[in-house]
Design a protein around this motif. Sequence first.
Motif, PDB file in Angstrom:
ATOM      1  N   LEU A  49       0.826  -1.204   0.000  1.00 16.36           N
ATOM      2  CA  LEU A  49       0.000   0.000   0.000  1.00 16.36           C
ATOM      3  C   LEU A  49       0.865   1.261   0.000  1.00 16.36           C
ATOM      4  O   LEU A  49       0.501   2.265  -0.625  1.00 16.36           O
ATOM      5  CB  LEU A  49      -0.946  -0.002   1.192  1.00 16.36           C
ATOM      6  CG  LEU A  49      -2.011  -1.107   1.171  1.00 16.36           C
ATOM      7  CD1 LEU A  49      -2.886  -1.015   2.417  1.00 16.36           C
ATOM      8  CD2 LEU A  49      -2.869  -1.016  -0.077  1.00 16.36           C
ATOM      9  N   THR A  52       1.752   1.758  -3.492  1.00 16.42           N
ATOM     10  CA  THR A  52       0.612   2.250  -4.264  1.00 16.42           C
ATOM     11  C   THR A  52       0.379   3.735  -4.017  1.00 16.42           C
ATOM     12  O   THR A  52       0.219   4.519  -4.955  1.00 16.42           O
ATOM     13  CB  THR A  52      -0.653   1.447  -3.907  1.00 16.42           C
ATOM     14  OG1 THR A  52      -0.462   0.081  -4.329  1.00 16.42           O
ATOM     15  CG2 THR A  52      -1.883   1.996  -4.597  1.00 16.42           C
ATOM     16  N   VAL A  53       0.358   4.128  -2.752  1.00 15.52           N
ATOM     17  CA  VAL A  53       0.134   5.537  -2.418  1.00 15.52           C
ATOM     18  C   VAL A  53       1.283   6.406  -2.928  1.00 15.52           C
ATOM     19  O   VAL A  53       1.072   7.534  -3.404  1.00 15.52           O
ATOM     20  CB  VAL A  53      -0.034   5.704  -0.892  1.00 15.52           C
ATOM     21  CG1 VAL A  53      -0.079   7.169  -0.505  1.00 15.52           C
ATOM     22  CG2 VAL A  53      -1.300   5.004  -0.422  1.00 15.52           C
ATOM     23  N   ASP A  55       3.015   5.827  -5.543  1.00 17.20           N
ATOM     24  CA  ASP A  55       3.128   5.675  -6.999  1.00 17.20           C
ATOM     25  C   ASP A  55       4.494   5.119  -7.395  1.00 17.20           C
ATOM     26  O   ASP A  55       5.147   5.600  -8.316  1.00 17.20           O
ATOM     27  CB  ASP A  55       2.879   7.027  -7.687  1.00 17.20           C
ATOM     28  CG  ASP A  55       2.575   6.861  -9.183  1.00 17.20           C
ATOM     29  OD1 ASP A  55       2.133   5.765  -9.588  1.00 17.20           O
ATOM     30  OD2 ASP A  55       2.774   7.832  -9.941  1.00 17.20           O
ATOM     31  N   TYR A  57       5.317   1.432  -7.975  1.00 20.36           N
ATOM     32  CA  TYR A  57       4.998   0.001  -8.037  1.00 20.36           C
ATOM     33  C   TYR A  57       6.266  -0.847  -8.081  1.00 20.36           C
ATOM     34  O   TYR A  57       7.229  -0.521  -8.780  1.00 20.36           O
ATOM     35  CB  TYR A  57       4.143  -0.296  -9.267  1.00 20.36           C
ATOM     36  CG  TYR A  57       3.819  -1.764  -9.430  1.00 20.36           C
ATOM     37  CD1 TYR A  57       2.777  -2.349  -8.719  1.00 20.36           C
ATOM     38  CD2 TYR A  57       4.577  -2.578 -10.267  1.00 20.36           C
ATOM     39  CE1 TYR A  57       2.486  -3.692  -8.844  1.00 20.36           C
ATOM     40  CE2 TYR A  57       4.292  -3.936 -10.403  1.00 20.36           C
ATOM     41  CZ  TYR A  57       3.250  -4.490  -9.688  1.00 20.36           C
ATOM     42  OH  TYR A  57       2.967  -5.830  -9.818  1.00 20.36           O
ATOM     43  N   LYS A 149      -0.833  -0.867  -9.519  1.00 21.29           N
ATOM     44  CA  LYS A 149      -1.311  -0.568  -8.170  1.00 21.29           C
ATOM     45  C   LYS A 149      -1.759  -1.877  -7.534  1.00 21.29           C
ATOM     46  O   LYS A 149      -2.141  -2.815  -8.237  1.00 21.29           O
ATOM     47  CB  LYS A 149      -2.476   0.420  -8.197  1.00 21.29           C
ATOM     48  CG  LYS A 149      -2.124   1.828  -8.671  1.00 21.29           C
ATOM     49  CD  LYS A 149      -3.345   2.718  -8.670  1.00 21.29           C
ATOM     50  CE  LYS A 149      -2.969   4.178  -8.941  1.00 21.29           C
ATOM     51  NZ  LYS A 149      -2.445   4.373 -10.314  1.00 21.29           N
ATOM     52  N   LYS A 151      -4.277  -4.163  -4.956  1.00 25.91           N
ATOM     53  CA  LYS A 151      -5.548  -4.210  -4.235  1.00 25.91           C
ATOM     54  C   LYS A 151      -5.282  -3.818  -2.784  1.00 25.91           C
ATOM     55  O   LYS A 151      -4.232  -4.149  -2.255  1.00 25.91           O
ATOM     56  CB  LYS A 151      -6.140  -5.628  -4.278  1.00 25.91           C
ATOM     57  CG  LYS A 151      -6.514  -6.127  -5.640  1.00 25.91           C
ATOM     58  CD  LYS A 151      -7.222  -7.484  -5.574  1.00 25.91           C
ATOM     59  CE  LYS A 151      -6.327  -8.590  -5.048  1.00 25.91           C
ATOM     60  NZ  LYS A 151      -7.014  -9.887  -4.916  1.00 25.91           N
ATOM     61  N   HIS A 153      -6.852  -0.949  -4.004  1.00 26.20           N
ATOM     62  CA  HIS A 153      -7.093   0.306  -4.707  1.00 26.20           C
ATOM     63  C   HIS A 153      -8.266   0.134  -5.671  1.00 26.20           C
ATOM     64  O   HIS A 153      -8.351  -0.858  -6.404  1.00 26.20           O
ATOM     65  CB  HIS A 153      -5.851   0.738  -5.481  1.00 26.20           C
ATOM     66  CG  HIS A 153      -5.870   2.179  -5.882  1.00 26.20           C
ATOM     67  ND1 HIS A 153      -6.707   2.661  -6.863  1.00 26.20           N
ATOM     68  CD2 HIS A 153      -5.161   3.252  -5.422  1.00 26.20           C
ATOM     69  CE1 HIS A 153      -6.515   3.960  -7.006  1.00 26.20           C
ATOM     70  NE2 HIS A 153      -5.591   4.340  -6.136  1.00 26.20           N
ATOM     71  N   ARG A 154      -9.147   1.105  -5.681  1.00 26.79           N
ATOM     72  CA  ARG A 154     -10.355   1.038  -6.501  1.00 26.79           C
ATOM     73  C   ARG A 154     -10.044   0.814  -7.983  1.00 26.79           C
ATOM     74  O   ARG A 154     -10.786   0.116  -8.684  1.00 26.79           O
ATOM     75  CB  ARG A 154     -11.167   2.327  -6.322  1.00 26.79           C
ATOM     76  CG  ARG A 154     -12.533   2.301  -6.999  1.00 26.79           C
ATOM     77  CD  ARG A 154     -13.254   3.632  -6.854  1.00 26.79           C
ATOM     78  NE  ARG A 154     -14.625   3.561  -7.342  1.00 26.79           N
ATOM     79  CZ  ARG A 154     -15.678   3.270  -6.576  1.00 26.79           C
ATOM     80  NH1 ARG A 154     -15.507   3.030  -5.285  1.00 26.79           N
ATOM     81  NH2 ARG A 154     -16.883   3.221  -7.090  1.00 26.79           N
ATOM     82  N   GLU A 155      -8.948   1.404  -8.459  1.00 30.13           N
ATOM     83  CA  GLU A 155      -8.629   1.289  -9.879  1.00 30.13           C
ATOM     84  C   GLU A 155      -8.392  -0.159 -10.310  1.00 30.13           C
ATOM     85  O   GLU A 155      -8.632  -0.511 -11.468  1.00 30.13           O
ATOM     86  CB  GLU A 155      -7.397   2.136 -10.213  1.00 30.13           C
ATOM     87  CG  GLU A 155      -7.673   3.619 -10.270  1.00 30.13           C
ATOM     88  CD  GLU A 155      -6.465   4.404 -10.716  1.00 30.13           C
ATOM     89  OE1 GLU A 155      -5.569   3.830 -11.385  1.00 30.13           O
ATOM     90  OE2 GLU A 155      -6.404   5.602 -10.391  1.00 30.13           O
ATOM     91  N   GLY A 183     -12.515  -3.461  -0.454  1.00 26.87           N
ATOM     92  CA  GLY A 183     -12.187  -2.701  -1.657  1.00 26.87           C
ATOM     93  C   GLY A 183     -13.103  -3.017  -2.818  1.00 26.87           C
ATOM     94  O   GLY A 183     -13.568  -2.112  -3.531  1.00 26.87           O
TER      95      GLY A 183
END
Length: 223
Positions: A49, A52-53, A55, A57, A149, A151, A153-155, A183
């Motif tokens: 995470l 992800t936050v 950016d 990866y 990203k 999971k 994450h919504r995307e 999620g």
Amino acid sequence: MPDSPKVIFFDVNETLLDLAPVKQSVARALGGREELVKVWFTTLLQYSLVATVGDRYADFGEIGAATLQMVARQNDTTLSEEEVKEVLKPIRSLPPHPEVAVALDRLRSAGYRLFTLTNSGTEALEDQMSNSGLKPYFEQLLSVESVGKFKPHREVYSWACDYVDESPENCMLVAAHGWDIAGAGWAGLQTAFIARPGQVLYPLAKSPNHNIGDLDLLADRLT
């Protein structure tokens, strides 16, 4: 109760595959301290995470190796990169939980489109599904690597629904982790929580459409 989904996405680690071999390997590397296995896995999720936050990866396996070294150092143990690779090697050849293959076959035979949706990288996922014998049950193996990203994450969930050309309400995520169910539910998917030992739901998330003990019971409901 919503209509039956057209597409079912499956989390892989712990949902489909039994993590016991890698847990045993990690515990041995950490001086036999089994309680540190959960610390390591929680740290792995935490830093996925963070990536992800931030950016930034990185492959899930790389984060797993780095966080295992962190947990080792926190507990006065040193593990080299080569040692960590050896410790985590079992993750690519995990056995499926006993009911999984039959349940997947039932769901596929009933006309559901089945896909993985996992934080594992594409190369590791290919090994996991091939070595477990589960690959033939899936239309395609999907990994968050395609999104960059992790999971939940919504995307990730939105991308998966777009990829299979279905709306979120026609898709279901099956997972044994409360954060994954949370999620997917927030992204508008139907959800099925598989209550593997030690796993619980997040109380502030939407309740899953199904809260059951194994995939056989899910197949009973959906077929």
